[in-house]
Every structure is written in C-alpha cells, then in structure tokens.
Write a protein that holds these residues in place. Structure first.
Motif, PDB file in Angstrom:
ATOM      1  N   ALA A  41      -4.595  -0.583  11.002  1.00 58.21           N
ATOM      2  CA  ALA A  41      -5.448  -0.465  12.195  1.00 58.21           C
ATOM      3  C   ALA A  41      -6.872  -0.067  11.842  1.00 58.21           C
ATOM      4  O   ALA A  41      -7.774  -0.186  12.669  1.00 58.21           O
ATOM      5  N   GLY A  42      -7.086   0.384  10.606  1.00 56.79           N
ATOM      6  CA  GLY A  42      -8.443   0.695  10.164  1.00 56.79           C
ATOM      7  C   GLY A  42      -8.802   2.155  10.341  1.00 56.79           C
ATOM      8  O   GLY A  42      -8.032   2.956  10.891  1.00 56.79           O
ATOM      9  N   PRO A  43      -9.992   2.540   9.877  1.00 56.55           N
ATOM     10  CA  PRO A  43     -10.428   3.935   9.959  1.00 56.55           C
ATOM     11  C   PRO A  43     -10.633   4.378  11.412  1.00 56.55           C
ATOM     12  O   PRO A  43     -10.946   3.573  12.281  1.00 56.55           O
ATOM     13  N   THR A  44     -10.463   5.672  11.641  1.00 58.44           N
ATOM     14  CA  THR A  44     -10.766   6.243  12.942  1.00 58.44           C
ATOM     15  C   THR A  44     -12.279   6.361  13.094  1.00 58.44           C
ATOM     16  O   THR A  44     -13.034   6.170  12.139  1.00 58.44           O
ATOM     17  N   GLN A  45     -12.702   6.692  14.295  1.00 66.79           N
ATOM     18  CA  GLN A  45     -14.143   6.846  14.536  1.00 66.79           C
ATOM     19  C   GLN A  45     -14.726   7.940  13.650  1.00 66.79           C
ATOM     20  O   GLN A  45     -15.814   7.792  13.087  1.00 66.79           O
ATOM     21  N   ALA A  46     -13.995   9.039  13.497  1.00 67.12           N
ATOM     22  CA  ALA A  46     -14.482  10.136  12.660  1.00 67.12           C
ATOM     23  C   ALA A  46     -14.555   9.719  11.196  1.00 67.12           C
ATOM     24  O   ALA A  46     -15.482  10.101  10.473  1.00 67.12           O
ATOM     25  N   GLU A  47     -13.579   8.920  10.749  1.00 72.63           N
ATOM     26  CA  GLU A  47     -13.586   8.456   9.363  1.00 72.63           C
ATOM     27  C   GLU A  47     -14.746   7.498   9.113  1.00 72.63           C
ATOM     28  O   GLU A  47     -15.385   7.552   8.053  1.00 72.63           O
ATOM     29  N   ARG A  48     -15.025   6.641  10.087  1.00 71.99           N
ATOM     30  CA  ARG A  48     -16.172   5.735   9.930  1.00 71.99           C
ATOM     31  C   ARG A  48     -17.481   6.526   9.874  1.00 71.99           C
ATOM     32  O   ARG A  48     -18.384   6.193   9.102  1.00 71.99           O
ATOM     33  N   ALA A  49     -17.561   7.568  10.683  1.00 74.85           N
ATOM     34  CA  ALA A  49     -18.760   8.407  10.668  1.00 74.85           C
ATOM     35  C   ALA A  49     -18.941   9.091   9.319  1.00 74.85           C
ATOM     36  O   ALA A  49     -20.068   9.409   8.911  1.00 74.85           O
ATOM     37  N   ALA A  50     -17.834   9.307   8.604  1.00 74.70           N
ATOM     38  CA  ALA A  50     -17.895   9.918   7.276  1.00 74.70           C
ATOM     39  C   ALA A  50     -18.118   8.884   6.177  1.00 74.70           C
ATOM     40  O   ALA A  50     -18.089   9.217   4.988  1.00 74.70           O
ATOM     41  N   GLY A  51     -18.341   7.621   6.564  1.00 69.87           N
ATOM     42  CA  GLY A  51     -18.630   6.575   5.588  1.00 69.87           C
ATOM     43  C   GLY A  51     -17.413   5.902   4.999  1.00 69.87           C
ATOM     44  O   GLY A  51     -17.521   5.201   3.993  1.00 69.87           O
ATOM     45  N   LEU A  52     -16.244   6.081   5.623  1.00 69.29           N
ATOM     46  CA  LEU A  52     -15.018   5.469   5.117  1.00 69.29           C
ATOM     47  C   LEU A  52     -14.777   4.129   5.788  1.00 69.29           C
ATOM     48  O   LEU A  52     -15.029   3.952   6.978  1.00 69.29           O
ATOM     49  N   GLY A  53     -14.275   3.170   4.997  1.00 69.83           N
ATOM     50  CA  GLY A  53     -13.975   1.841   5.514  1.00 69.83           C
ATOM     51  C   GLY A  53     -12.649   1.352   4.962  1.00 69.83           C
ATOM     52  O   GLY A  53     -11.859   2.125   4.426  1.00 69.83           O
ATOM     53  N   THR A  54     -12.416   0.047   5.076  1.00 69.45           N
ATOM     54  CA  THR A  54     -11.176  -0.539   4.572  1.00 69.45           C
ATOM     55  C   THR A  54     -11.453  -1.908   3.974  1.00 69.45           C
ATOM     56  O   THR A  54     -12.350  -2.625   4.427  1.00 69.45           O
ATOM     57  N   ALA A  55     -10.687  -2.248   2.946  1.00 72.00           N
ATOM     58  CA  ALA A  55     -10.809  -3.560   2.305  1.00 72.00           C
ATOM     59  C   ALA A  55      -9.703  -4.500   2.747  1.00 72.00           C
ATOM     60  O   ALA A  55      -9.644  -5.643   2.280  1.00 72.00           O
ATOM     61  N   LEU A  56      -8.829  -4.064   3.641  1.00 71.51           N
ATOM     62  CA  LEU A  56      -7.647  -4.850   3.983  1.00 71.51           C
ATOM     63  C   LEU A  56      -7.924  -6.118   4.802  1.00 71.51           C
ATOM     64  O   LEU A  56      -7.366  -7.170   4.484  1.00 71.51           O
ATOM     65  N   PRO A  57      -8.740  -6.078   5.846  1.00 72.65           N
ATOM     66  CA  PRO A  57      -8.909  -7.300   6.647  1.00 72.65           C
ATOM     67  C   PRO A  57      -9.454  -8.459   5.812  1.00 72.65           C
ATOM     68  O   PRO A  57     -10.475  -8.337   5.145  1.00 72.65           O
ATOM     69  N   GLY A  58      -8.748  -9.568   5.827  1.00 69.60           N
ATOM     70  CA  GLY A  58      -9.195 -10.747   5.097  1.00 69.60           C
ATOM     71  C   GLY A  58      -8.806 -10.773   3.638  1.00 69.60           C
ATOM     72  O   GLY A  58      -8.956 -11.801   2.971  1.00 69.60           O
ATOM     73  N   ALA A  59      -8.311  -9.640   3.096  1.00 64.55           N
ATOM     74  CA  ALA A  59      -7.931  -9.603   1.682  1.00 64.55           C
ATOM     75  C   ALA A  59      -6.423  -9.688   1.501  1.00 64.55           C
ATOM     76  O   ALA A  59      -5.942 -10.332   0.571  1.00 64.55           O
ATOM     77  N   VAL A  60      -5.673  -9.019   2.374  1.00 68.33           N
ATOM     78  CA  VAL A  60      -4.208  -9.035   2.313  1.00 68.33           C
ATOM     79  C   VAL A  60      -3.687  -9.183   3.731  1.00 68.33           C
ATOM     80  O   VAL A  60      -4.103  -8.449   4.627  1.00 68.33           O
ATOM     81  N   HIS A  61      -2.772 -10.135   3.927  1.00 64.72           N
ATOM     82  CA  HIS A  61      -2.145 -10.319   5.235  1.00 64.72           C
ATOM     83  C   HIS A  61      -0.729  -9.741   5.159  1.00 64.72           C
ATOM     84  O   HIS A  61       0.160 -10.338   4.562  1.00 64.72           O
ATOM     85  N   VAL A  62      -0.526  -8.589   5.764  1.00 64.04           N
ATOM     86  CA  VAL A  62       0.751  -7.877   5.682  1.00 64.04           C
ATOM     87  C   VAL A  62       1.634  -8.249   6.870  1.00 64.04           C
ATOM     88  O   VAL A  62       1.187  -8.233   8.021  1.00 64.04           O
ATOM     89  N   LEU A  63       2.886  -8.570   6.575  1.00 65.35           N
ATOM     90  CA  LEU A  63       3.845  -8.883   7.637  1.00 65.35           C
ATOM     91  C   LEU A  63       4.652  -7.654   8.055  1.00 65.35           C
ATOM     92  O   LEU A  63       5.039  -7.517   9.213  1.00 65.35           O
ATOM     93  N   GLY A  64       4.911  -6.765   7.129  1.00 65.15           N
ATOM     94  CA  GLY A  64       5.694  -5.576   7.450  1.00 65.15           C
ATOM     95  C   GLY A  64       6.155  -4.880   6.188  1.00 65.15           C
ATOM     96  O   GLY A  64       5.897  -5.331   5.068  1.00 65.15           O
ATOM     97  N   ALA A  65       6.845  -3.742   6.368  1.00 67.56           N
ATOM     98  CA  ALA A  65       7.335  -2.973   5.232  1.00 67.56           C
ATOM     99  C   ALA A  65       8.673  -2.342   5.586  1.00 67.56           C
ATOM    100  O   ALA A  65       8.954  -2.058   6.751  1.00 67.56           O
ATOM    101  N   ARG A  66       9.500  -2.132   4.563  1.00 71.50           N
ATOM    102  CA  ARG A  66      10.780  -1.456   4.763  1.00 71.50           C
ATOM    103  C   ARG A  66      11.088  -0.642   3.508  1.00 71.50           C
ATOM    104  O   ARG A  66      10.570  -0.930   2.418  1.00 71.50           O
TER     105      ARG A  66
END
Length: 200
Positions: free
Chosen positions: A98-123
């Motif tokens: 779902a990505g970083p929270t608003q507070a995490e984005r304000a702290a300069g944190l991001g994510t590399a997941l969108p467009g790099a890995v398409h995850v279907l699920g985990a078990r």
C-alpha cells in the motif's frame, strides 16, 4: 570521722564517683523510655498496604508494532508502525504494498515496489514465506528490482514466525537479485540485503 549518737564511722562518697556508678543503670533504662519495644529475635517487615504496581502500558493501548522496509536515497530503511493487529504474512505484505504513510513520506521515505514487482500474494509454509509474483511487461521502465525485492524480504523477515523468504513464479521457484547483484532462489533473509538500517 565519728558519727553522733554512737553510730559507726562512715566515709562521704565524692559526687564524681556517684555519677560513674549510676551511668550503667541509666543506659539500661533509656530504650524503655523511648517507646520502642526490644525483641529477643529479628521480626519480618510487612509490605505496605495496597495493590501491586501495574506493568508499564504500551504507548498505544490495543495496538502492536510491525516493521516495514521502505526506501530512501537508494537504500533500504526499516521503520516501525503501530497497527491494529499483526495478522499473517499476506496481510503484512499488503500493508507494505500500500506504500508509505503520510508521516513516512514526510520523513523522505518511499517505495520501489510499484512497477518493479507485481505481487499476487504470500503464504507461510513450514516457517518460510512464499511470495507469488507474476512477470512484468517489457515496458515496465523500472530497474530498481534489488530494492523492490529487498523491501519484501526484509519486511517479512522481521516477523518472528518467518525464517526466510522465497519467491514463486507460476508455482515454481524464482531467482531474484540480492544486494550484491547475484541471483538466488532463496530462502532469503535481511542478511542478503545489508543496506537495511535500524528503525528510522
């Protein structure tokens, strides 16, 4: 000196001698005059009346801490969130996706997941997290797969019930890049991505 009336002679006791004779008697009488009883043997001390001290409460009652690995300045950074319930590996992974929270984005944190890995699920299978992915199109335009896979591995590896993370593609083992650029089918752990830091 001879006393009057035929009484025998006697010697007057000097005052200084009288005080030395009385001192031991005074010392014995002092404890009784202080109101503190003297016991023959030691007594146990009773604890103060009242309920026992309660354990320290958590910062947010009813919530639990959960670790997530995000990205900042091309490095993986571990952060901790307060969540309603820890849940299983799939729910934990969904929160990461779902990505970083608003507070995490304000702290300069991001994510590399969108467009790099398409995850279907985990078990979870025998202590290992199996993450199912599907191939991306040729036009994905992303080259930071190491960070993307590192985010998933380091996030799930933070769980006490996970001993390693493996990736599956169409049900079969998938080799993914580690921090040193080599490919591995796993199981992978945070040790394969040493750029991870402590809680930020």
């Amino acid at each position: 000196m001879t006393g009057r009336g035929g009484r025998g002679a006697y010697r007057r006791v000097p005052p200084s001698v009288r005080w030395w004779v009385l001192l031991p008697v005074v010392a014995l009488l002092l404890p009784a005059g202080c109101g503190v009883p003297v016991d023959d043997r030691p007594r146990g001390v009773e604890p103060p009346f009242g309920p026992p001290a309660a354990p320290a409460a958590s910062s947010v009652p009813g919530r639990v801490e959960q670790a997530f690995c995000l990205v900042r300045d091309g490095r993986l950074v571990r952060t901790v969130r307060q969540v309603d319930a820890a849940g299983g590996v799939d729910g934990h992974l969904r929160r990461l996706l779902a990505g970083p929270t608003q507070a995490e984005r304000a702290a300069g944190l991001g994510t590399a997941l969108p467009g790099a890995v398409h995850v279907l699920g985990a078990r979870l299978v025998d202590g290992r997290a199996h993450v199912e992915v599907e191939p991306l199109g040729e036009e994905s335009g992303r080259s930071d797969e190491v960070l993307a896979y590192g985010q998933i591995v380091c996030t799930l590896d933070s769980r006490a019930d996970v001993s390693g993370v493996s990736f599956l593609l169409r049900g079969g083992p998938l080799e993914v890049p580690r921090a040193d650029g080599s490919l591995s089918a796993g199981p992978l752990t945070a040790a394969d991505y040493p750029a991870v830091t402590g809680p930020d």
